[in-house]
Scaffold this motif. Structure first.
Motif, short mmCIF file in Angstrom:
data_model
loop_
_atom_site.label_atom_id
_atom_site.label_comp_id
_atom_site.label_asym_id
_atom_site.label_seq_id
_atom_site.Cartn_x
_atom_site.Cartn_y
_atom_site.Cartn_z
N TYR A 1 -7.88 -52.38 -6.10
CA TYR A 1 -7.02 -51.44 -6.83
C TYR A 1 -7.68 -51.13 -8.18
CZ TYR A 1 -5.56 -55.98 -8.71
OH TYR A 1 -5.56 -57.24 -9.25
N LEU B 1 2.44 -55.09 -9.34
CA LEU B 1 1.04 -55.49 -9.32
C LEU B 1 0.88 -56.93 -8.79
CD1 LEU B 1 -1.88 -54.76 -10.03
CD2 LEU B 1 -1.49 -55.69 -12.32
N LEU C 1 -6.24 -61.19 -15.97
CA LEU C 1 -5.99 -60.55 -14.68
C LEU C 1 -6.24 -61.58 -13.58
CD1 LEU C 1 -5.44 -57.91 -13.09
CD2 LEU C 1 -7.93 -57.55 -13.05
N LEU D 1 1.74 -49.24 -15.53
CA LEU D 1 1.53 -50.62 -15.07
C LEU D 1 2.86 -51.35 -14.90
CD1 LEU D 1 -0.51 -52.86 -14.43
CD2 LEU D 1 -0.57 -53.41 -16.87
N GLY E 1 -1.40 -49.77 -20.18
CA GLY E 1 -2.02 -49.85 -18.87
C GLY E 1 -1.41 -48.95 -17.83
N GLU E 2 -2.24 -48.62 -16.83
CA GLU E 2 -1.81 -47.88 -15.63
C GLU E 2 -2.46 -48.55 -14.43
OE1 GLU E 2 -1.48 -43.28 -16.60
OE2 GLU E 2 -3.42 -44.08 -17.28
N MET E 3 -1.94 -48.25 -13.25
CA MET E 3 -2.52 -48.84 -12.05
C MET E 3 -2.47 -47.82 -10.91
SD MET E 3 0.56 -51.41 -11.00
CE MET E 3 2.12 -50.80 -10.34
N LEU F 1 -7.24 -50.32 -12.29
CA LEU F 1 -6.42 -50.49 -13.49
C LEU F 1 -7.08 -49.70 -14.61
CD1 LEU F 1 -5.71 -54.34 -13.32
CD2 LEU F 1 -4.09 -52.51 -12.78
N ARG F 2 -6.24 -49.13 -15.44
CA ARG F 2 -6.80 -48.36 -16.56
C ARG F 2 -5.95 -48.64 -17.80
NH1 ARG F 2 -7.22 -42.07 -15.53
NH2 ARG F 2 -4.93 -42.23 -15.66
N TRP F 3 -6.65 -49.10 -18.86
CA TRP F 3 -5.97 -49.32 -20.14
C TRP F 3 -6.56 -48.37 -21.17
CZ3 TRP F 3 -6.65 -53.86 -17.15
CH2 TRP F 3 -5.49 -54.61 -16.92
N TRP G 1 -2.13 -42.60 -10.03
CA TRP G 1 -1.90 -43.41 -11.23
C TRP G 1 -0.40 -43.51 -11.51
CZ3 TRP G 1 -5.56 -46.37 -12.93
CH2 TRP G 1 -6.89 -45.98 -12.78
N SER H 1 -13.08 -58.67 -10.79
CA SER H 1 -13.02 -57.34 -11.42
C SER H 1 -14.39 -56.85 -11.84
CB SER H 1 -12.09 -57.39 -12.64
OG SER H 1 -12.53 -58.37 -13.57
#
Length: 569
Positions: free
Chosen positions: A74, A67, A97, A62, A36-38, A76-78, A59, A101
């Motif tokens: 915001y 968080l 989460l 995570l 993950g990233e945020m 989020l990317r997985w 980016w 979303s």
């Protein structure tokens, strides 16, 4: 029996934990954990929410702690770390989460979870865990999950966001999540059955030490799996997550306070008030100031298990119960010390269920044994009561009394009339007392005075009974003061008793009643273990199990009988 019983409870605990771990551990070869990233989301003041992050989004990897503090929208990317397989039909996504979303899988929108909003009024909270069936991926490509989220209704500060996304076969995500809770349900049913059995055995009996603490601990043990299973089995909107964690922490703290309290009461271990205050203060401090709910729960439970084990090490009897309980407590302490997170997720409840089941069944067995003992005491008391009654109307005593009565009729008719009245009163009180389990102190004193009146009239000398009582509302088994007075008259003689009156003192000392009867000492041998003494001891043991003491002997110029009774409240 101690060692086999200890191995038995450990075997039950290990079997339950092994079954739980086998059911709860997924086949990781079928589960794909995504990376993950945020990034903060830049929102227009009005209009539609963006469907993709801007090219220059900030980016970063995570970070669950960072968080946990984000509220405004915001991104989020997985991403998966391996190319998609050629046959990926039947895959599903599980996303955990705390927020509302919007989801996009490889650019395709999935069903949303609540409504993402710029303000709390615009946001509709989503569920904390969702599962979505995924469309097929392009062969050889990597998968990407893009999420626009907001957490504007999360009011309780949390230590970690615990956000993650996994991809696995749908049957694993839908079906396998239920399996470990079947074991929990079985343990809950066993604990509830043991609790009902205990209540049935306890019904109609006097309250035993620790019974309320044990039932309260049982209630905690039944509530814990329900609160734990609320998330995986029923789910909830994410604002409830903080409340659920608070409820779990409250239950863990209650269990941590109740377990040593029950063991101290059950095994009669005296704990100074200062130690209890320090222990409760330590529990509150651990629950309030440590970071993270899991850390707090693990700390209070570990302290409770160690404190309970320390209490049991001070117990010198009850080896059959102490060994199994101590083994369970040490096993739980070791598990909490080495794997607190995994232990709290299920094995702790199983430990509590096994421990509570053992305590409830042993407590019920103790009550049954006490019933048998009390029945034996009642039978012995009935036989002794009959012997005392027979002694009270012994032909020799009756003959002497009637001879004396005949003389009084001729020489002192008023005294004769009084003697007849006293005899009638004496027999009436003996008949009434023989049918009752306890009588007020005043009734017992009236029986004693009528007996002394008869003896005094027959011997033509007054025998006094002086009473110094804080409270005459105390109830006693019938005849226990009468038996002491009879013993004194038999062994010291009416003459000695007339010169040295009986003196009764009744007072309360903290949680005990003290009943002390002094009389003339006398010189007859073997005083103290006759029928009267055995009747007194059997009566007290039946009326005050584990809450009485009777001592008698020479004290200066007196013969002193001292009874101590534990107050009910």
């Amino acid at each position: 029996m101690q060692i086999p019983r200890t191995f038995a409870v450990l075997a039950v605990l290990l079997a339950a934990v092994a079954a739980w771990l086998a059911a709860a551990t997924p086949d990781m070869t079928k589960v794909q954990v995504m990376t993950g990233e945020m990034a903060p989301a830049t929102m227009p003041a009005s209009g539609r929410l963006p469907q993709r992050p801007p090219a220059g989004a900030d980016w970063r990897p995570l970070d669950q702690r960072v968080l946990a503090g984000w509220r405004d929208p915001y991104w989020l990317r997985w991403r998966s770390t391996a190319p998609a397989a050629a046959d990926d039909a039947g895959r599903a996504l599980r996303l955990s989460l705390r927020g509302a979303s919007r989801l996009y899988w490889n650019g395709q929108p999935l069903a949303g979870n609540g409504l993402v909003g710029r303000t709390a009024a615009q946001e509709q909270p989503g569920r904390i865990d969702i599962v979505r069936v995924l469309p097929p991926s392009a062969a050889g490509g990597t998968d990407e999950l893009l999420v626009l989220a907001s957490s504007l209704h999360q009011n309780l500060p949390l230590h970690s966001a615990d956000a993650f996304a996994i991809v696995a076969p749908a049957e694993l995500l839908y079906r396998d999540v239920m399996r470990p809770w079947l074991i929990a349900a079985f343990a809950t049913g066993a604990l509830a059955t043991a609790c009902l059995y205990f209540l049935a055995v306890q019904r109609g009996r006097p309250r035993k030490p620790g019974a309320r603490s044990l039932l309260a601990l049982c209630a905690v043990g039944l509530a814990l799996p329900m609160i734990e299973a609320w998330r995986p089995l029923l789910g909830y909107a994410y604002p409830w997550h903080g409340q659920r964690l608070l409820m779990l922490l409250a239950l863990h703290t209650a269990a941590a306070a109740l377990l040593p309290a029950y063991l101290a009461r059950r095994f009669g271990v005296a704990v100074p008030a200062g130690v209890r205050i320090v222990y409760l203060s330590a529990l509150v401090a651990l629950a309030a100031f440590l970071p993270g709910f899991d850390t707090r729960s693990a700390a209070v439970l570990l302290l409770s298990l160690l404190a309970s084990a320390g209490l049991l090490l001070r117990v010198r009897d009850a080896q059959e119960e102490r060994g199994p309980i101590l083994a369970l407590l040490l096993a739980g302490s070791a598990a909490l010390a080495f794997a607190p997170g995994a232990f709290l997720d299920g094995p702790y409840f199983l430990l509590l269920a096994v421990l509570m089941g053992f305590l409830l069944l042993r407590h019920a067995a103790h009550l049954r044994a006490l019933d048998r003992h009390n029945a034996s005491l009642r039978e012995e008391r009935a036989q002794l009561s009959l012997q005392l009654l027979q002694r009270g109307i012994h032909p020799h005593w009756l003959m002497n009394t009637l001879t004396c009565l005949q003389e009084l009729i001729e020489q002192a008719p008023p005294r004769a009339s009084r003697l007849v009245e006293s005899l009638a009163e004496q027999f009436d009180r003996l008949r009434d007392s023989s049918t009752r389990q306890s009588v007020p102190l005043e009734d017992e004193l009236a029986l004693c005075r009528s007996h002394l009146d008869i003896v005094g009239l027959a011997s033509d000398q007054r025998i006094a009974l002086e009473v110094d009582a804080d409270d005459t509302r105390l109830s006693l088994p019938p005849g226990i003061l009468h038996a002491q007075i009879e013993n004194a008259l038999t062994h010291a003689g009416a003459g000695a008793c007339a010169q040295r009156p009986f003196r009764l003192r009744v007072h309360r000392l903290r949680d005990r009643w003290i009943v002390e009867l002094r009389s003339a000492c006398g010189s007859a041998p073997h005083r103290g273990r006759g029928t009267g003494t055995r009747y007194i001891e059997a009566s007290l043991a039946s009326a005050y199990p584990n809450g009485w003491r009777f001592d008698q002997g020479i004290d200066g110029a007196d013969w002193c009988g001292r009874i101590e009774l534990t107050c009910a409240s």
